[in-house]
Design a protein around this motif. Structure first.
Motif, PDB file in Angstrom:
ATOM      1  N   ASP A  24      12.966  36.787  33.390  1.00 16.66           N
ATOM      2  CA  ASP A  24      14.033  36.594  32.267  1.00 16.66           C
ATOM      3  C   ASP A  24      13.620  35.553  31.444  1.00 16.66           C
ATOM      4  O   ASP A  24      14.370  34.340  31.712  1.00 16.66           O
ATOM      5  N   ARG A  25      12.802  35.703  30.576  1.00 14.23           N
ATOM      6  CA  ARG A  25      12.536  34.732  29.530  1.00 14.23           C
ATOM      7  C   ARG A  25      13.644  34.240  28.555  1.00 14.23           C
ATOM      8  O   ARG A  25      13.486  33.197  27.782  1.00 14.23           O
ATOM      9  N   GLU A  26      14.514  35.116  28.439  1.00 15.27           N
ATOM     10  CA  GLU A  26      15.553  34.741  27.370  1.00 15.27           C
ATOM     11  C   GLU A  26      16.683  33.980  27.752  1.00 15.27           C
ATOM     12  O   GLU A  26      17.222  33.522  27.101  1.00 15.27           O
ATOM     13  N   ARG A  27      16.759  33.759  28.829  1.00 17.55           N
ATOM     14  CA  ARG A  27      17.836  32.645  29.371  1.00 17.55           C
ATOM     15  C   ARG A  27      17.263  31.235  29.159  1.00 17.55           C
ATOM     16  O   ARG A  27      16.215  30.849  29.221  1.00 17.55           O
ATOM     17  N   TRP A  28      18.256  30.364  28.557  1.00 14.11           N
ATOM     18  CA  TRP A  28      17.753  29.176  28.236  1.00 14.11           C
ATOM     19  C   TRP A  28      17.724  28.210  29.591  1.00 14.11           C
ATOM     20  O   TRP A  28      18.795  28.144  30.577  1.00 14.11           O
ATOM     21  N   ARG A  29      16.665  27.388  29.410  1.00 12.93           N
ATOM     22  CA  ARG A  29      16.613  26.669  30.931  1.00 12.93           C
ATOM     23  C   ARG A  29      15.692  25.238  30.536  1.00 12.93           C
ATOM     24  O   ARG A  29      15.105  24.865  29.575  1.00 12.93           O
ATOM     25  N   ARG A  30      16.321  24.190  31.441  1.00  8.52           N
ATOM     26  CA  ARG A  30      15.676  22.978  31.089  1.00  8.52           C
ATOM     27  C   ARG A  30      14.426  22.812  32.146  1.00  8.52           C
ATOM     28  O   ARG A  30      14.569  22.832  33.362  1.00  8.52           O
ATOM     29  N   PRO A  31      13.169  22.556  31.558  1.00 12.11           N
ATOM     30  CA  PRO A  31      11.919  22.595  32.553  1.00 12.11           C
ATOM     31  C   PRO A  31      11.837  21.496  33.295  1.00 12.11           C
ATOM     32  O   PRO A  31      10.662  21.074  33.918  1.00 12.11           O
ATOM     33  N   SER A  93      13.489  28.634  26.075  1.00  8.57           N
ATOM     34  CA  SER A  93      13.393  30.464  26.574  1.00  8.57           C
ATOM     35  C   SER A  93      12.596  30.978  25.442  1.00  8.57           C
ATOM     36  O   SER A  93      11.694  30.347  24.824  1.00  8.57           O
ATOM     37  N   GLY A  94      12.405  32.404  25.808  1.00  9.71           N
ATOM     38  CA  GLY A  94      11.779  33.124  25.060  1.00  9.71           C
ATOM     39  C   GLY A  94      11.980  33.383  23.700  1.00  9.71           C
ATOM     40  O   GLY A  94      11.018  33.346  22.660  1.00  9.71           O
ATOM     41  N   ARG A  95      13.193  32.770  23.137  1.00  9.65           N
ATOM     42  CA  ARG A  95      13.622  32.877  21.647  1.00  9.65           C
ATOM     43  C   ARG A  95      13.387  31.284  21.128  1.00  9.65           C
ATOM     44  O   ARG A  95      13.066  31.446  19.661  1.00  9.65           O
ATOM     45  N   GLY A  96      13.110  30.545  21.834  1.00  8.84           N
ATOM     46  CA  GLY A  96      12.606  29.124  20.982  1.00  8.84           C
ATOM     47  C   GLY A  96      12.916  27.737  22.055  1.00  8.84           C
ATOM     48  O   GLY A  96      12.747  27.951  23.135  1.00  8.84           O
ATOM     49  N   LEU A  97      13.099  26.822  21.124  1.00 12.67           N
ATOM     50  CA  LEU A  97      13.128  25.567  21.798  1.00 12.67           C
ATOM     51  C   LEU A  97      14.450  24.861  21.441  1.00 12.67           C
ATOM     52  O   LEU A  97      14.606  24.776  20.194  1.00 12.67           O
TER      53      LEU A  97
END
Length: 188
Positions: A24-31, A93-97
């Motif tokens: 699920d790359r659409e979920r925003w996450r802090r790396p 996320s997959g949408r951006g930064l």
């Protein structure tokens, strides 16, 4: 009670075959995890908020409800500030930064990102006007000159102060996200 914004996903720290091990790359996450300085400051702010809440109860018991409400609102603002401080940082996320600041959040879609790279440069120490020599993760956008864009991460913020290995890991992960997600927009 788990606080998902306080911890980074553990798979970023594991040596994995792919840089982006998520379905699920659409979920925003802090790396990366928030640094101990950021967590410590937030804990102290929450401690102050607990004293303010106690004062609100004491004022309410003294039959001054309007004053108690004002002190309660102050405590809620202090708690919101501590939680916002814990959310600050770079999210991908997959949408951006997404660069989350204390008052402002900026989201840049991957289609507008030219590159994300680490550079040795003067950086602000703990966000103060004083600058020191350090590393910064710089974002180069199509629609803005590089000088107008503040660095995403630096080695002298509350997250990475005295933790150069954590900065390198976080910078490498954000760069991997930019390389992988940028390819999907026709860039290589």
């Amino acid at each position: 009670m788990p606080l998902p914004f306080l911890t980074a996903d553990r798979t970023f720290e594991a040596a994995d075959e792919s840089a982006l091990p998520y379905d699920d790359r659409e979920r925003w996450r802090r790396p990366y995890r928030p640094g101990p300085w950021r967590v410590g400051v937030a804990a102290l702010v929450l401690l102050v908020a607990s004293f303010v809440l106690f004062a609100a109860v004491a004022i309410a018991l003294a039959d001054s409800v309007s004053s108690a409400v004002a002190v309660l609102v102050t405590a809620l603002v202090v708690i919101a500030a501590a939680l916002r401080m814990l959310r600050m940082g770079v999210w991908v996320s997959g949408r951006g930064l997404r660069h989350v600041g204390f008052l402002v959040t900026r989201t840049v879609p991957w289609s507008r990102v030219v590159s994300v790279r680490t550079a040795q440069q003067p950086v602000r120490w703990l966000g103060l006007p004083r600058t020191v020599q350090g590393q910064a993760l710089a974002l180069v956008r199509k629609d803005r000159p590089a000088e107008d864009t503040p660095p995403l991460l630096t080695t002298h913020t509350l997250d990475f102060l005295s933790r150069p290995a954590a900065f390198d890991r976080a910078a490498d992960t954000v760069e991997a996200w930019a390389a992988e997600c940028g390819r999907g927009h026709g860039r290589g």
